[in-house]
Design a protein around this motif. Sequence first.
Motif, mmCIF file in Angstrom:
data_model
loop_
_atom_site.group_PDB
_atom_site.id
_atom_site.type_symbol
_atom_site.label_atom_id
_atom_site.label_comp_id
_atom_site.label_asym_id
_atom_site.label_seq_id
_atom_site.Cartn_x
_atom_site.Cartn_y
_atom_site.Cartn_z
ATOM 1 N N TRP A 17 0.887 -0.997 -0.251
ATOM 2 C CA TRP A 17 0.002 0.074 -0.153
ATOM 3 C C TRP A 17 0.766 1.374 0.364
ATOM 4 C CZ3 TRP A 17 -4.710 -0.001 -1.936
ATOM 5 C CH2 TRP A 17 -5.678 -1.431 -1.923
ATOM 6 N N PHE A 21 0.367 3.973 -3.035
ATOM 7 C CA PHE A 21 -0.147 5.267 -3.126
ATOM 8 C C PHE A 21 1.025 6.400 -3.105
ATOM 9 C CE2 PHE A 21 -3.499 3.530 0.419
ATOM 10 C CZ PHE A 21 -4.069 3.191 -0.299
ATOM 11 N N PHE A 29 -7.992 6.528 -6.182
ATOM 12 C CA PHE A 29 -8.005 5.414 -6.708
ATOM 13 C C PHE A 29 -9.082 4.998 -5.886
ATOM 14 C CE2 PHE A 29 -8.352 1.235 -7.323
ATOM 15 C CZ PHE A 29 -7.432 0.594 -9.052
ATOM 16 N N TRP A 31 -11.951 2.338 -4.903
ATOM 17 C CA TRP A 31 -12.897 1.073 -4.672
ATOM 18 C C TRP A 31 -13.913 0.733 -4.539
ATOM 19 C CZ3 TRP A 31 -8.556 -2.307 -4.986
ATOM 20 C CH2 TRP A 31 -7.002 -2.034 -5.141
ATOM 21 N N GLY A 56 -8.933 2.232 7.292
ATOM 22 C CA GLY A 56 -8.491 1.869 5.648
ATOM 23 C C GLY A 56 -8.874 3.192 4.676
ATOM 24 N N CYS A 57 -8.377 4.025 4.930
ATOM 25 C CA CYS A 57 -9.594 5.159 4.304
ATOM 26 C C CYS A 57 -8.795 5.671 2.957
ATOM 27 C CB CYS A 57 -9.489 6.899 4.911
ATOM 28 S SG CYS A 57 -7.794 6.846 5.393
ATOM 29 N N GLY A 58 -7.446 5.088 2.233
ATOM 30 C CA GLY A 58 -6.570 5.062 1.187
ATOM 31 C C GLY A 58 -7.007 6.591 0.786
ATOM 32 N N SER A 60 -9.267 7.640 -1.140
ATOM 33 C CA SER A 60 -10.864 7.567 -1.143
ATOM 34 C C SER A 60 -11.196 9.093 -0.735
ATOM 35 C CB SER A 60 -11.638 6.579 -0.709
ATOM 36 O OG SER A 60 -12.877 6.983 -0.685
ATOM 37 N N ASP A 78 -5.564 5.168 8.380
ATOM 38 C CA ASP A 78 -5.060 4.172 7.222
ATOM 39 C C ASP A 78 -3.941 3.454 7.745
ATOM 40 O OD1 ASP A 78 -5.452 3.494 4.101
ATOM 41 O OD2 ASP A 78 -3.360 2.887 4.499
ATOM 42 N N ILE A 79 -2.670 2.038 7.505
ATOM 43 C CA ILE A 79 -1.086 1.464 7.476
ATOM 44 C C ILE A 79 -0.760 2.355 7.633
ATOM 45 C CG2 ILE A 79 -1.787 -0.141 6.127
ATOM 46 C CD1 ILE A 79 -0.862 -1.738 8.689
ATOM 47 N N MET A 103 -3.159 4.750 11.398
ATOM 48 C CA MET A 103 -3.540 3.794 12.705
ATOM 49 C C MET A 103 -3.310 2.945 12.124
ATOM 50 S SD MET A 103 -5.678 3.670 16.261
ATOM 51 C CE MET A 103 -6.151 5.426 16.055
ATOM 52 N N ASP A 104 -2.848 1.352 12.535
ATOM 53 C CA ASP A 104 -3.958 -0.126 12.243
ATOM 54 C C ASP A 104 -4.957 -0.492 12.462
ATOM 55 O OD1 ASP A 104 -3.414 -2.948 11.361
ATOM 56 O OD2 ASP A 104 -1.838 -3.440 12.528
ATOM 57 N N ALA A 105 -5.918 -0.810 12.033
ATOM 58 C CA ALA A 105 -7.086 -0.902 12.263
ATOM 59 C C ALA A 105 -6.934 -2.569 12.940
ATOM 60 C CB ALA A 105 -7.730 -1.448 10.927
ATOM 61 N N LYS A 121 -14.928 0.126 3.058
ATOM 62 C CA LYS A 121 -15.139 -0.084 1.762
ATOM 63 C C LYS A 121 -13.786 -0.168 1.066
ATOM 64 C CE LYS A 121 -15.352 3.698 -1.190
ATOM 65 N NZ LYS A 121 -14.737 3.611 -2.655
ATOM 66 N N GLY A 122 -13.465 -1.754 0.844
ATOM 67 C CA GLY A 122 -12.644 -2.356 0.381
ATOM 68 C C GLY A 122 -11.511 -3.000 1.190
HETATM 69 C C1 LIG Z 1 -8.657 -1.713 -1.313
HETATM 70 S S1 LIG Z 1 -7.922 -0.552 0.044
HETATM 71 C C2 LIG Z 1 -9.712 0.777 -0.253
HETATM 72 C C3 LIG Z 1 -8.757 1.849 0.109
HETATM 73 C C4 LIG Z 1 -9.984 3.030 0.230
HETATM 74 N N1 LIG Z 1 -11.397 2.551 1.734
HETATM 75 C C5 LIG Z 1 -11.544 3.022 -0.753
HETATM 76 O O1 LIG Z 1 -12.697 2.788 -1.024
HETATM 77 O O2 LIG Z 1 -11.017 3.552 -2.196
HETATM 78 C C6 LIG Z 1 -7.729 -0.377 1.721
HETATM 79 C C7 LIG Z 1 -7.112 0.060 2.294
HETATM 80 O O3 LIG Z 1 -6.891 -0.233 3.479
HETATM 81 C C8 LIG Z 1 -5.287 0.013 3.893
HETATM 82 N N2 LIG Z 1 -5.247 -1.049 5.047
HETATM 83 C C9 LIG Z 1 -4.306 -2.319 4.236
HETATM 84 N N3 LIG Z 1 -4.469 -3.211 5.712
HETATM 85 C C10 LIG Z 1 -4.287 -2.005 7.051
HETATM 86 C C11 LIG Z 1 -4.991 -2.033 8.248
HETATM 87 N N4 LIG Z 1 -4.301 -3.039 9.059
HETATM 88 N N5 LIG Z 1 -5.309 -1.081 8.978
HETATM 89 C C12 LIG Z 1 -5.390 0.131 8.039
HETATM 90 N N6 LIG Z 1 -5.713 0.117 7.053
HETATM 91 C C13 LIG Z 1 -5.750 -0.742 6.139
HETATM 92 C C14 LIG Z 1 -4.766 0.239 3.081
HETATM 93 O O4 LIG Z 1 -3.323 0.754 3.099
HETATM 94 C C15 LIG Z 1 -6.118 0.460 1.753
HETATM 95 O O5 LIG Z 1 -5.717 1.981 2.245
#
Ligand SMILES: C[S@@+](CC[C@H](N)C(=O)[O-])C[C@H]1O[C@@H](n2cnc3c(N)ncnc32)[C@H](O)[C@@H]1O
Length: 277
Positions: A17, A21, A29, A31, A56-58, A60, A78-79, A103-105, A121-122
């Motif tokens: 990730w 990014f 991007f 999802w 995990g906002c990415g 978005s 987001d991680i 932050m790690d979810a 979302k994703g």
């Molecule tokens: C498929 S993308 C979805 C991004 C965003 N939610 C969207 O809809 O475009 C997954 C996201 O989860 C984040 N992610 C993955 N593992 C994570 C974790 N353990 N804690 C927090 N975020 C995490 C990634 O960095 C990435 O931004």
Amino acid sequence: MNLLPKTEDKFASKEYWDTFFKKRGASAFEWYGEYTELSKHLHKYIKISERILVLGCGNSSLSSDLFDVGYRNIISIDISEIVIHQMKKLHSLIRPSLKFIHMDALNMTFEEGEFSVAIDKGTLDALIPKESADVIEKATKYFKQIDKAIKFGGRYICISLLQSHVLRTILDYFPSKSWMLRIIRCFEAEKKAAESGQKVFPVFIVICTKFKNLNQEILELNVTTNESIVRLKNTEEVAGIILNIQQSEFISYEVKNLNKKEYKEISLDIYQIECYF
Ligand SMILES: C[S@@+](CC[C@H](N)C(=O)[O-])C[C@H]1O[C@@H](n2cnc3c(N)ncnc32)[C@H](O)[C@@H]1O
């Protein structure tokens, strides 16, 4: 620029990730659909005054879109510190109270019951990208964190393709822990993907509502265009119907593209929905 990984297990890695990014830069991007396609459903399940956690906002625009229509109490995590840095830079001047935290979810530091809603979302799909030995363990760890962060009456809203191993983790965890479950098919997101020429996978919105004490499992589906809600008897029924939808969509895509491929046989399992009220 194709940033998709060679193997799907990379979706679960922070390094993937960070690189994603970094390479993507300022270009967002999204999802499984944007706010516009999801808004009808989100507005139904989130009150304007509620405290919202975006997992995990990415990059978005969902958090800022919700903010712009009046949701003012949003924290997005987001991680990837790279994307959090980008999001802070993008929003701090125009939306200073929209918070982005690295932050790690799987290891969140929020207070118990701090949020009314968690939106994913994703992210669940990325955490457990394929069937493997640690799927249940990882999903359970994630769901426990969500369970702790959400107050009674609150909701975990998960937008997902609901691959069978993903659906299984949701069905195994939430109904047995006094959460009511409703799954909605998001036709709007699928239509948008089809219009832009992408291969369409059914997109689902899972709404899990946390109760103190439910004395029976409540499992509901709203997967037709006429928006009727049906209540199902057990989690196997739910899984069967979702699989049926996914297979029918797959078959219809393959049939449309038949002339491009050679097939010996195409098969489809059909389930009948039996409602009970
Ligand atoms: C498929 S993308 C979805 C991004 C965003 N939610 C969207 O809809 O475009 C997954 C996201 O989860 C984040 N992610 C993955 N593992 C994570 C974790 N353990 N804690 C927090 N975020 C995490 C990634 O960095 C990435 O931004």
